[in-house]
Enzyme design. Structure first.
Site, mmCIF file in Angstrom:
data_model
loop_
_atom_site.group_PDB
_atom_site.id
_atom_site.type_symbol
_atom_site.label_atom_id
_atom_site.label_comp_id
_atom_site.label_asym_id
_atom_site.label_seq_id
_atom_site.Cartn_x
_atom_site.Cartn_y
_atom_site.Cartn_z
ATOM 1 N N GLU A 180 0.843 -1.310 -0.084
ATOM 2 C CA GLU A 180 0.092 0.126 0.014
ATOM 3 C C GLU A 180 1.002 1.376 0.006
ATOM 4 O O GLU A 180 0.537 2.114 -0.701
ATOM 5 C CB GLU A 180 -0.921 0.040 1.149
ATOM 6 C CG GLU A 180 -1.847 -1.356 1.362
ATOM 7 C CD GLU A 180 -2.567 -1.697 0.038
ATOM 8 O OE1 GLU A 180 -2.797 -1.002 -0.656
ATOM 9 O OE2 GLU A 180 -2.954 -2.854 -0.175
ATOM 10 N N HIS A 232 2.054 2.005 -3.433
ATOM 11 C CA HIS A 232 1.172 2.600 -4.233
ATOM 12 C C HIS A 232 1.092 4.227 -4.203
ATOM 13 O O HIS A 232 0.578 4.730 -5.226
ATOM 14 C CB HIS A 232 -0.119 2.243 -4.015
ATOM 15 C CG HIS A 232 -0.832 1.044 -4.545
ATOM 16 N ND1 HIS A 232 -0.604 0.741 -5.872
ATOM 17 C CD2 HIS A 232 -1.472 -0.042 -3.895
ATOM 18 C CE1 HIS A 232 -1.334 -0.387 -6.131
ATOM 19 N NE2 HIS A 232 -1.818 -0.992 -4.994
#
Ligand code: BES
Ligand code: ZN
Length: 883
Positions: free
Chosen positions: A320, A323
């Site tokens: 995450e 990202h």
């Protein structure tokens, strides 16, 4: 296909005036139909008056004509279940809007306007967990892919980028903490309670919006970026979970440093927040500056999380965080480009974990996952290319193909370019497309230009579904070894014929006498057939092919078991060693499953496997983490993939018979290994983790070979356990063995951890995935347990996803297992369609099953399809699965 939803021609004579509207199939959305949005939305202001049962949302959008769009006289704002309370344009109340299905259409002339819309939502009633919902008294959001439209009317598509300012207010008591994307700019008190205002300076699509409000506490730390900026880090959890956040914070800091060092990517806000929630459809979500996580991927301590859970936290935190560049700074033009961010980010998190934990073992784990979930998808009714051409519900395309095959495809580019040139390619990609919504084609072109590769033919990997097969034949004549390679990409739904793809194969030829090879080569297969000659081999060498799993293909070759035993011992590529063991075992099991294997041949094959395994158990040079990998038998699903028609019962029986034979034959060595490892398994270091892994593996073999001995060993391992890894491994073995110890330890485990939902999830899934002959009865009883809850996706998965992996339960010849999953889908669909639809996959395997089970499975799919009012999610998966 006889499905009630297919629209029929209305017939005036028979249709009654008040007949319900004919249901219509959800529309198919095509990649080729992409058109830019007619309007830009440079700024968005959101105002939330928060309440668990009623939240009022005021959205103010500044809009301007998109020069790349059409001169439309209106703007379409997506909604999902919203009713507008107020609509205003440039400060004037408007009543010229209309609804088109769920969307709001507002006539709009001129160049630029300010649109203001008020809606009201009920987070407590949101059981889909998409949009704004309540979890344990807190409020949080999940917007990817199309959840923002459940919060406010908006062009909810990833190519509309806007800067967000978010104000929220609520009762201080209920929501002491108020978080959103970006940086906190102001906070204060007002008549209704308190408020906070956040501003995110980076333009983003609506799917990256997030808001969290609740009674949370934070673990805080700081990170100094490579250019010397200080970032305040916070991980927000419920007070009782605070002491289980250390590993997550360390993982975050390591991820931030690694992305600077390896990809040159620096974080770009002053704050980075992570929030853990107990009700979450997925693993985690990369909202800009405010990642929202399933508690499963944040909370960890040695007593409640296994070593595998620790790795999961580290990998998902990294994913995450990564990202922020691959997904947020450069986002996707449309959802067909999903692999642009997900495949690339999975590759980035894999490379990170290889660096953190050892490349060999991580690579083996990733390949095992690919083969057990992606290969079956690619050979079944849901097969699709990593860049799909159409979908009905985008939620159904967060698949192992988009993610894991997507990562493999980019990894092949890296293998062909080498890491340094690949880095030049990714640098160019980030530089060229920063702040844009890009496509897979943009990525490929940047890698071509930056890394200096020609990827013309390689683009086929994005367009064609199916796992390529490569047949390898090695001949030897005089001093020359000749390798003939033939590739074939199998047909998949809507793609009957395929073209050959470039396949980079790392290979080496071993000299049998010295046990060495004279250098590895990279051969890139571009034609259907290629022939490679190697001079200077007086004797036929041993071929080691697809080393490091350099291409996501299935290698088919005839090879002597002796050669595999040789490679399992001597190959200097760790993955190839693992692969040789797998090939040796698969080769034997496939012929045993086929039937008619003479006793002598069976004994001979088992002895070869036993000899190789014995060498692995006792090799003093081997690291335990790697030993643990080499000890693993190929999974039931991987074995099924090797067969045209699978009988899960026979596969299971043969696999268990081999396991039992090995357990009996190597009992002394396994018990000695267990004992040695037990003395080295304290603590969280690499060696202790390896020791725990081989302990668990040894117990699995012993449980099959000598259940009484294993039960005694497992019971004492359970009692002495200082880590969840040891305790769960012991309980897993006991759960599969009938007997009094099973009941005693299951009760003990429940009582110890009854207040810890993540551990109770393990308690459910251990029982639901067990080899116990009564697993069906156990699952039925657990579904009635007071702790079972259809509204919590973790709990649903821990019971039922675990169950779909059981050959004796899910695949019971009566069809009862299939019926249980179909019943679950029907019950869950109205509550949480995206989670319900994920359970259709295991029912989609019917074409590859023996006829009896195939008919039962298909029957259950038909029963689901016949139900009126199915969600788009489940409807699409069921119809594709029926084919
Ligand atoms: N963007 C996804 C989360 C997501 C997926 C949200 C689908 C909504 C719909 C996130 O980055 C992700 O990929 N999460 C994975 C874990 C990851 C380590 C592969 C997940 O949630 O399973
Ligand atoms: Zn992701």
């Amino acid at each position: 296909m006889d499905i009630a939803r297919t629209p029929s021609t209305p017939d005036g004579n028979y249709q009654m005036a008040d007949a319900p509207p004919e249901p219509v199939d959800p529309p198919l959305i095509r990649r080729e139909d992409y058109k830019p949005f007619d309007w830009l939305v440079p700024q968005t202001r959101l105002d939330f008056a928060l309440g668990v049962e009623s939240t009022r949302v005021t959205a103010t959008l500044s809009v301007a004509r998109n020069p790349a769009g059409e001169q439309a006289g209106e703007i379409r704002l997506n909604g999902d279940g919203l009713t507008p309370i107020e609509v205003a344009v440039d400060g004037q109340a408007s009543n010229s809007w209309r609804m088109d299905g769920n969307d709001l259409i507002l006539p709009l002339a001129g160049e630029a306007h300010e649109i203001r819309l008020v809606t009201e939502i009920d987070p407590a009633a949101n059981s889909q967990l998409m949009g704004l919902y309540a979890s344990n008294g807190m409020l949080c959001t999940q917007c990817e892919a199309e959840g923002f439209r459940r919060i406010a009317f908006f062009p909810d598509r990833p190519d509309v980028l806007s800067t967000y300012t978010v104000r929220m207010s609520g009762e201080r008591q209920a929501f002491p903490v108020l978080l959103s994307n970006g940086n906190l700019v102001a906070q204060g008190e007002d008549s209704s309670g308190h408020w906070a205002e956040w501003h995110d300076p980076w333009p983003k699509p609506s799917y990256l919006f997030a808001l969290v409000a609740g009674d949370l506490v934070a673990r805080r730390d700081t990170f100094t970026t490579m250019s010397g900026r200080t970032v305040d880090l916070a991980i927000w959890v419920r007070a009782e979970d605070l002491d289980r956040t250390e590993h997550a914070m360390e993982s975050l800091i390591r991820s931030m440093r690694w992305d600077e060092e390896v990809f040159g990517r620096e974080y770009d806000l002053d704050q980075f927040n992570i929030v853990a929630v107990g009700d979450f459809n997925m693993g985690a979500m990369e909202n800009k500056g405010l990642n929202v996580f399933n508690t499963k991927y944040v909370l960890a301590d040695p007593e409640t999380a296994t070593d595998g859970d620790y790795d999961g936290v580290e990998g998902v935190i990294a994913h995450e965080y990564f990202h922020n560049w691959s997904g947020n700074r450069v986002t996707c033009r449309d959802w067909f480009q999903l692999s642009l961010k997900e495949g690339f980010t999975v590759l980035r998190d894999q490379l990170f974990s290889e660096d953190m934990r050892g490349a060999a073992v991580k690579r083996i784990e990733d390949v095992r996952l690919l083969r057990s979930v992606q290969f079956p998808e690619d050979s079944g009714p849901l097969a699709h290319p990593i860049r799909p051409d159409s979908f009905r519900e985008i939620g159904n395309f967060y698949t192992p193909t988009i993610y894991n095959k997507g990562a493999e495809v980019i990894r092949m580019m890296r293998t062909m370019a080498g890491p340094e040139r690949f880095r030049q390619g990714t640098d160019l990609y980030f530089e060229r497309h920063d702040g844009e919504a890009a496509t897979c084609e943009d990525f490929i072109r940047a890698i071509e230009d930056g890394a200096g590769l020609d990827l013309t033919q390689f683009r086929l990997w994005y367009a064609q579904a199916g796992t390529p097969k490569v047949e390898a034949v090695l001949d030897h004549d005089g001093e020359t070894a000749t390798l003939t390679l033939r590739q074939m990409v199998p047909p998949t739904p809507d793609q009957p014929t395929k073209l050959p793809v470039p396949i980079p194969l790392r290979l080496a030829l071993f000299d049998r006498a010295t046990g060495r090879h004279n250098g590895e080569q990279l051969v890139v297969l571009t034609e259907v057939e290629s022939v490679v000659r190697f001079a200077g081999f007086a004797e036929k060498p041993v071929l080691s092919i697809n080393r490091g799993f350099s291409a996501p293909v299935a290698i088919e070759r005839t090879v002597e078991p002796d050669d595999l035993v040789f490679l399992a011992r001597h190959d200097d590529d760790a993955f190839a060693r693992y692969e040789a063991m797998q090939e040796l075992i698969v080769g034997h099991l496939v012929s045993a499953i086929g039937g008619g294997l003479p006793d002598a041949a069976r004994t001979e094959a088992r002895q070869a496997i036993g000899g190789a395994l014995s060498a692995i158990l006792t090799d003093p040079e081997l690291d335990d983490a790697m030993r643990g990998e080499l000890m693993m038998l190929p999974s039931q699903t991987y074995l099924s993939e090797q067969l045209l028609v699978a009988d899960p019962g026979t596969i299971h029986a043969e696999r268990e018979a081999l396991k039992a034979w090995l357990g009996r034959t190597l009992e002394g060595e396994l018990a000695a290994l267990h004992q040695r490892a037990s003395s080295q398994s304290a603590g969280m270091g690499h060696a202790a983790r390896g020791a725990r892994k081989v302990k668990g593996q040894a117990l699995v073999f012993l449980a099959a070979g000598n259940p009484e001995l294993a039960a005694t060993m497992a019971a004492s391992q359970y009692d002495a356990a200082e880590t969840m890894t040891d305790r769960q491994a012991a309980l897993m073995v006991l759960t599969g063995l009938p007997g009094a110890e099973r009941t005693r330890k299951l009760i003990d485990f429940y009582n110890r951890f009854q207040n810890d939902p993540l551990v109770i999830d393990k308690w459910f899934s251990l029982q639901a995935s067990s080899l116990h002959p009564q697993v069906i009865e156990h699952v039925k009883a657990l579904a009635r347990h007071p702790d079972f809850n259809l509204k919590n996706p973790n709990r649903v998965r821990s019971l039922f996803m675990a169950f779909t992996g059981t050959p004796l339960g899910f695949h019971a010849p009566s069809g009862e297992g299939y019926r249980m999953i179909a019943d679950l889908i029907l019950a869950l669909d109205p509550i949480n369609p995206s989670t319900a639809a994920r359970f259709v996959t295991p029912l989609g395997r019917w074409r590859r099953l023996e006829p009896g089970r195939a008919a039962l499975m298909r029957g259950e799919l038909e029963r689901i399809a016949a139900k009126a009012g199915l969600s788009r999610d489940t409807f699409e998966q069921v119809t594709r699965s029926l084919g």
